[in-house]
Design a protein around this motif. Structure first.
Motif, PDB file in Angstrom:
ATOM      1  N   GLY A 323       0.736  -1.244  -0.060  1.00 39.34           N
ATOM      2  CA  GLY A 323       0.019   0.034  -0.072  1.00 39.34           C
ATOM      3  C   GLY A 323       0.909   1.268  -0.105  1.00 39.34           C
ATOM      4  N   ALA A 324       2.238   0.969  -0.306  1.00 43.11           N
ATOM      5  CA  ALA A 324       2.893   2.356  -0.504  1.00 43.11           C
ATOM      6  C   ALA A 324       2.251   3.063  -1.748  1.00 43.11           C
ATOM      7  CB  ALA A 324       4.454   2.161  -0.380  1.00 43.11           C
ATOM      8  N   LEU A 325       2.130   4.591  -1.484  1.00 36.44           N
ATOM      9  CA  LEU A 325       1.844   5.163  -2.609  1.00 36.44           C
ATOM     10  C   LEU A 325       2.979   5.667  -3.484  1.00 36.44           C
ATOM     11  CD1 LEU A 325      -0.505   7.737  -0.808  1.00 36.44           C
ATOM     12  CD2 LEU A 325      -1.082   5.339  -2.043  1.00 36.44           C
ATOM     13  N   GLU A 326       2.737   6.030  -4.657  1.00 41.23           N
ATOM     14  CA  GLU A 326       3.919   6.168  -5.837  1.00 41.23           C
ATOM     15  C   GLU A 326       4.839   7.252  -5.106  1.00 41.23           C
ATOM     16  OE1 GLU A 326       4.000   7.505 -10.362  1.00 41.23           O
ATOM     17  OE2 GLU A 326       2.358   6.105  -9.697  1.00 41.23           O
ATOM     18  N   HIS A 327       4.129   8.486  -4.572  1.00 41.33           N
ATOM     19  CA  HIS A 327       5.106   9.531  -4.048  1.00 41.33           C
ATOM     20  C   HIS A 327       5.851   9.253  -2.797  1.00 41.33           C
ATOM     21  CE1 HIS A 327       1.709  10.747  -1.474  1.00 41.33           C
ATOM     22  NE2 HIS A 327       2.762  10.983  -0.534  1.00 41.33           N
ATOM     23  N   GLU A 328       5.304   8.032  -1.964  1.00 39.27           N
ATOM     24  CA  GLU A 328       5.999   7.824  -0.987  1.00 39.27           C
ATOM     25  C   GLU A 328       7.136   6.946  -1.150  1.00 39.27           C
ATOM     26  OE1 GLU A 328       2.186   7.495   2.010  1.00 39.27           O
ATOM     27  OE2 GLU A 328       2.608   5.783   0.900  1.00 39.27           O
ATOM     28  N   VAL A 329       7.164   6.272  -2.012  1.00 36.33           N
ATOM     29  CA  VAL A 329       8.218   5.370  -2.785  1.00 36.33           C
ATOM     30  C   VAL A 329       9.347   6.391  -3.337  1.00 36.33           C
ATOM     31  CG1 VAL A 329       9.188   3.602  -4.076  1.00 36.33           C
ATOM     32  CG2 VAL A 329       7.116   3.441  -2.922  1.00 36.33           C
TER      33      VAL A 329
END
Lengths: 408, 246
Positions: A323-329
């Motif tokens: 569930g990591a969002l794109e911007h979090e990665v």
């Protein structure tokens, strides 16, 4: 959120300690090189400025003979070139505006003897104006009286080096009132000059000062004046002053129109500007070379981040799956790169501080911590992290979780 | 009949195009109620993994509808699906996928980190989840210091730490010996029975599928057989499950 991403980044840096260190080595070297270069360059510039202002601020040195090169001044005066005399100094003081003080200066070398010791030094003959033109202060004693200057009395002031060599270890240590033997005559020490310290122009403290007439009569045996020292008032126009000085001296030396000047005017201010602009150019150049190494360090970071992203493909897949969002990665890898490069910057600053401190004392230039260049380097290295970390981080964030999880 | 938790309607999945076109799923209809324990079986290439990826919101159907609690997953963006996963789904993989050189506790805390929980909340929840899989006291061991069975339990703890509605397990016993496999199945069965978590599991081992209460067989991109398991295995090896741990 930002905090936890920051902690994640720190954690993965810690997990690969050796690699992290090697990654930032380029940045460390780059930052420490830039800062060391700039700090040393600034120190050198400051020390040149200090040396020149030690000669006297706003000082013109007028010497007979044509200019033979910067600082070369033809002090002795070549064959047949007329020397100056005391009247020239008086004329300048009387006729040219903007002049603070004019001192005629004659020089001779001699060995001085006192207290059972001897010391080879230079004897300067001049007027009390000499103390003003050279920015000299008295450590103790007094300067010449009018009568002493008129009569050419056997009195002298000594520089700090002469005092140390002759009078250190004696009662009172100053030598004030002692008899100092100069060639064939003895003078009474009436004052001690405050030390200026070693400078690139030679040790200015290694000197004995007597009235001009004393030097002419008892040491050199002629009326020549080797140099006229002219100090300008603050804010006076050096170019105009030099022009009127030139005109006056041409008249007094009876030069026809079209004749070359048979004297030269040497401007310490101008020299200071020339020299410090030279060192500034050198500093900029060295700094630019060092900045290239920062760039190379940044490319190193990008390289390692790309390797790291490829190697951690499964990890990235897992993060995306849970569930990591794109911007979090993206942020995680970007912060990792920035933390790495900023860490390199901090280590670089520490090394540079130690190196420039050590090198400047080795080279004899003053060490000055420059907060601006340090902050700039830190910001620059963090910026390199953003610049070169973005592409790998974007690559990580764009991964397909299914593909990434299947990656071997 | 209540609204199903999961509803696939006419789902197809197409890879590539033209000559190289491959139809992995050819119109699947599947309803799964909350609280079910479903084994998805079939030979390799049958489309069961593709179905699992779509069910796990990791992939989207080429055609058809996927309703999760009434929401149309097929029309969600990448980040919206990620939010859905972090809130409702837990994943267990064949290869465990634990972060190396990272303690069991930190591995379990990972999904909570993305939810923005504080360190205290994370620690408490991770301890609870590890206790639920029988690994209390192993918090500070790294994957390298754990056996395969223990690593998969850490992975299950990571899947349930967010208290998800559904746990999707893709060949969870594929890398384990028979004894450990039964332990893991017992754990999944207990999570389903005692805590009402819906479990969807892909496996090709009939022994393991036997724990499920419903079996769905995929063949050649279609559901060939979908039937309740009349006699599910209930006697798993003794696995400590703390009461009310989840």
């Amino acid at each position: 959120m930002l905090y936890s991403v920051f902690m994640l980044a720190l954690r993965s840096i810690r997990r690969n300690l050796l690699r992290s260190f090697l990654t930032i080595l380029g940045i460390v070297i780059g930052v420490s090189a830039v800062i060391t270069m700039v700090t040393l360059g600034n120190g050198a510039t400051a020390s040149i400025k200090a040396q020149i202002s030690g000669l006297g601020t706003n000082l013109l040195m007028v010497r007979p003979g044509q200019r033979s090169g910067p600082g070369g001044g033809g002090g002795g005066g070549g064959g047949g070139v007329p020397q100056f005399n005391e009247a020239d100094a008086e004329a300048i003081a009387a006729q040219i505006g903007g002049v603070a003080a004019v001192a005629p200066e004659g020089r001779a070398s001699a060995t001085v003897v006192a207290n059972g010791r001897n010391w080879a030094t230079s004897i300067i003959g001049s007027s009390n104006a000499w103390f003003d033109t050279g920015n000299w202060k008295l450590a103790s004693g007094r300067i010449f009286s009018d009568e002493e200057q008129q009569a050419g009395s056997a009195v002298c002031l000594i520089g700090e080096t002469v005092r140390r060599e002759i009078f250190d270890g004696t009662v009172g240590q100053t030598g004030l009132g002692a008899q100092l033997r100069v060639r064939k005559f003895s003078c009474i020490v009436i004052g001690i000059l405050a030390g200026k310290g070693q400078s690139g122009m030679g040790d200015q403290d290694d000197t004995v000062v007597v009235p001009l007439r004393t030097l002419q009569r008892r040491v050199t045996g002629n009326l020549k004046v080797a140099t006229l020292l002219v100090s300008m008032r603050d804010g006076s126009d050096a170019t105009r002053l030099k022009a009127s000085l030139t005109q006056l001296l041409r008249e007094r030396r009876k030069l026809a129109t079209g004749d070359d000047d048979n004297f030269n005017i040497f401007d310490t201010q101008q020299l200071a500007e020339t020299l410090s602009s030279t060192t500034q150019v050198l500093t900029t150049l060295l700094g630019a070379v060092a900045a290239v190494s920062l760039l190379v360090g940044g490319i190193g970071i990008m390289n390692i981040m790309l390797v790291s992203v490829t190697e951690r493909t499964r990890e990235i897949g897992l993060r995306l799956a849970i569930g990591a969002l794109e911007h979090e990665v993206l942020l995680q890898f970007l912060i990792e790169a920035v933390v790495l490069s900023a860490l390199g910057g901090v280590i670089g600053i520490l090394i540079a501080t130690a190196a420039s401190w050590g090198l400047s004392s080795l080279m004899g230039v003053p060490y000055a911590f420059d907060p601006f260049i340090n902050l700039l380097s830190l910001a620059f290295s963090a910026g390199i992290g953003v610049l070169f970390g973005y592409f790998p981080a974007k690559r990580a964030a764009r991964m397909d979780p299914i593909e990434a999880l299947r990656h071997e | 009949m209540t609204e199903p938790l999961i509803r696939l309607q006419g789902v197809t999945k197409r890879y590539g195009s033209g000559q190289a076109e491959l139809l992995a799923l050819k119109g699947i209809d599947l309803d799964i109620q909350a609280g079910e324990f479903v084994a998805i079986m079939g030979p390799s290439g049958s489309g069961k993994s593709t179905a699992m990826n779509i069910l796990g919101c990791l992939d989207t159907p080429s055609q058809g509808q996927y309703l999760f609690e009434g929401a149309h997953v097929e029309s969600l963006s990448r980040d919206q699906r990620a939010r859905l996963r972090r809130r409702y789904l837990g994943f267990v993989f064949q290869g465990f996928n634990l972060l190396a050189r990272t303690s069991a506790q930190e591995n379990v805390e990972l999904p909570l980190l993305y939810r923005g929980d504080t360190a205290n909340v994370r620690r408490t929840a991770a301890a609870k989840a590890l206790q639920a899989v029988g690994l209390a006291g192993w918090e500070h061991h790294t994957p390298a210091e754990l056996s395969g069975g223990q690593q998969q339990r850490v992975a299950i703890a990571r899947a349930i730490v967010t208290e998800p509605a559904v746990v999707l397990a893709d060949e969870p016993t594929g890398n384990l010996d028979t004894q450990r496999s039964h332990e893991i199945m017992g754990l999944l069965m207990a999570l389903n029975r005692d805590h009402g978590i819906t479990v969807l599991m892909v496996t090709h081992e009939p022994d393991m599928a036997a724990y499920a209460r419903r079996m769905v067989h995929f063949i050649d991109g279609r559901i060939a057989k979908d039937a309740a398991n009349p006699n599910p295995t209930t006697t798993a090896p003794d696995v400590p499950i703390a009461e009310g741990a989840v």
